[in-house]
Write a protein that holds these residues in place. Sequence first.
Motif, mmCIF file in Angstrom:
data_model
loop_
_atom_site.group_PDB
_atom_site.id
_atom_site.type_symbol
_atom_site.label_atom_id
_atom_site.label_comp_id
_atom_site.label_asym_id
_atom_site.label_seq_id
_atom_site.Cartn_x
_atom_site.Cartn_y
_atom_site.Cartn_z
ATOM 1 N N PHE A 281 48.250 19.488 37.989
ATOM 2 C CA PHE A 281 46.945 19.049 37.494
ATOM 3 C C PHE A 281 45.986 19.098 38.677
ATOM 4 N N LEU A 282 45.041 20.033 38.639
ATOM 5 C CA LEU A 282 44.277 20.393 39.831
ATOM 6 C C LEU A 282 42.783 20.427 39.557
ATOM 7 N N THR A 283 42.000 19.993 40.545
ATOM 8 C CA THR A 283 40.541 20.105 40.499
ATOM 9 C C THR A 283 40.075 20.975 41.665
ATOM 10 N N ILE A 284 39.210 21.957 41.355
ATOM 11 C CA ILE A 284 38.619 22.806 42.394
ATOM 12 C C ILE A 284 37.264 22.202 42.769
ATOM 13 N N PRO A 285 37.060 21.825 44.032
ATOM 14 C CA PRO A 285 35.808 21.149 44.431
ATOM 15 C C PRO A 285 34.586 22.061 44.324
ATOM 16 N N ASN A 286 33.444 21.422 44.096
ATOM 17 C CA ASN A 286 32.129 22.069 44.204
ATOM 18 C C ASN A 286 31.968 23.304 43.319
ATOM 19 N N THR A 287 32.478 23.227 42.099
ATOM 20 C CA THR A 287 32.285 24.337 41.177
ATOM 21 C C THR A 287 32.239 23.828 39.748
ATOM 22 N N ASP A 288 31.912 24.720 38.820
ATOM 23 C CA ASP A 288 31.649 24.335 37.440
ATOM 24 C C ASP A 288 32.729 24.864 36.494
ATOM 25 N N HIS A 289 32.391 24.908 35.198
ATOM 26 C CA HIS A 289 33.333 25.336 34.161
ATOM 27 C C HIS A 289 33.840 26.759 34.400
ATOM 28 N N GLY A 290 32.955 27.623 34.901
ATOM 29 C CA GLY A 290 33.327 29.021 35.131
ATOM 30 C C GLY A 290 33.849 29.294 36.532
ATOM 31 N N PHE A 291 33.996 28.257 37.355
ATOM 32 C CA PHE A 291 34.476 28.372 38.741
ATOM 33 C C PHE A 291 33.546 29.259 39.582
ATOM 34 N N HIS A 292 32.241 29.219 39.255
ATOM 35 C CA HIS A 292 31.269 30.033 39.973
ATOM 36 C C HIS A 292 31.168 29.583 41.430
ATOM 37 N N GLY A 293 31.181 30.552 42.324
ATOM 38 C CA GLY A 293 31.124 30.276 43.749
ATOM 39 C C GLY A 293 32.455 29.893 44.356
ATOM 40 N N ALA A 294 33.452 29.674 43.511
ATOM 41 C CA ALA A 294 34.787 29.302 43.989
ATOM 42 C C ALA A 294 35.848 30.194 43.352
ATOM 43 N N GLU A 295 35.445 31.407 43.009
ATOM 44 C CA GLU A 295 36.371 32.312 42.314
ATOM 45 C C GLU A 295 37.643 32.568 43.125
ATOM 46 N N ASP A 296 37.482 32.785 44.432
ATOM 47 C CA ASP A 296 38.647 33.063 45.276
ATOM 48 C C ASP A 296 39.569 31.855 45.369
#
Length: 310
Positions: A281-296
């Motif tokens: 169960f994971l959260t990617i910081p500083n990004t939105d529903h589409g993982f924009h800017g954090a794709e990598d």
Amino acid sequence: MKTELIQLLATDKLMLPGLLYTPDKPTKKAAIWLHGMGDSGMFYNPKRINALGAALTDQGIAFLSFNNRGAHDKKTLSIQDDSLPKAERDFQGGTHYELIVDCVKDIDGAVQFLKDRKYTEFYLIGHSTGANKICVYNQRAAKNPFSKYVLAGPGDDSGLFYSELGEALFTKALAKAKELKKSGNRLVIMPEDSGMHPFSAQSAYDIMNPNGDYNTFPFYEVATKRLGTKALFEAYRKIRIPILTVYGENDEFAYTAGTVSDALIMLEDNTHESIVNDCGFLTIPNTDHGFHGAEDTFAKAVADWLGGKR
């Protein structure tokens, strides 16, 4: 890594386009990507799809991303069946006409495409509505070939539309969609004042119905009030293979649960006890529903988990 533009057939012979990313070294492992609603189709998110292709192939996993029958809002697709008259080979696709249960035909078609390429181990990644489709597929498929799932930004569509429309308009729109379906007008576009225009009656009912297949992540019903009578998280609870659930920290559609953290807690609480210790169960910081800017970052997290690097 090699990339190939491909076409595959759903099990009802619907032709669907896609991209296949393959590692330089031969592999038997392959992951399939299920996009969300409408214009979230795979050709409209090249940064995210290319990032996933690169990260997965680095882990020795081929990656198949394809536009399912719900890609675009409205799209005429082709049925590849010479036994049908030409006039009957056009299929009305797109989110505004899609039924979620038809994802089984698309996913099984994608698996068969990969089996024909000699792949034998399969993973399924679903983003947004694609995550709902994983639950539906897990519940409805006759044979399940997948050994791991990834749910990326799973959302509560019934709760979202209820929140956006309000109780009175939601109830009226749901009744209108049901009425049109019952009278044989399932493909008729919903009235402009319904709040569900320009969805067809069948798709509007499919999305809104709190007792239907679509309602797999009922965050609103847990956090606020019941909208239907079906068991909460019914399809999700039936999953018995490891799951990675991943959200962007600022997912704009998680509000029906309260916060992203609340959604993850609900999902962990409803994960079957036989697999919960194998899930992430994971959260990617500083990004939105589409993982924009954090794709990598998103792609690496998915690839590492599927590749066994948790």
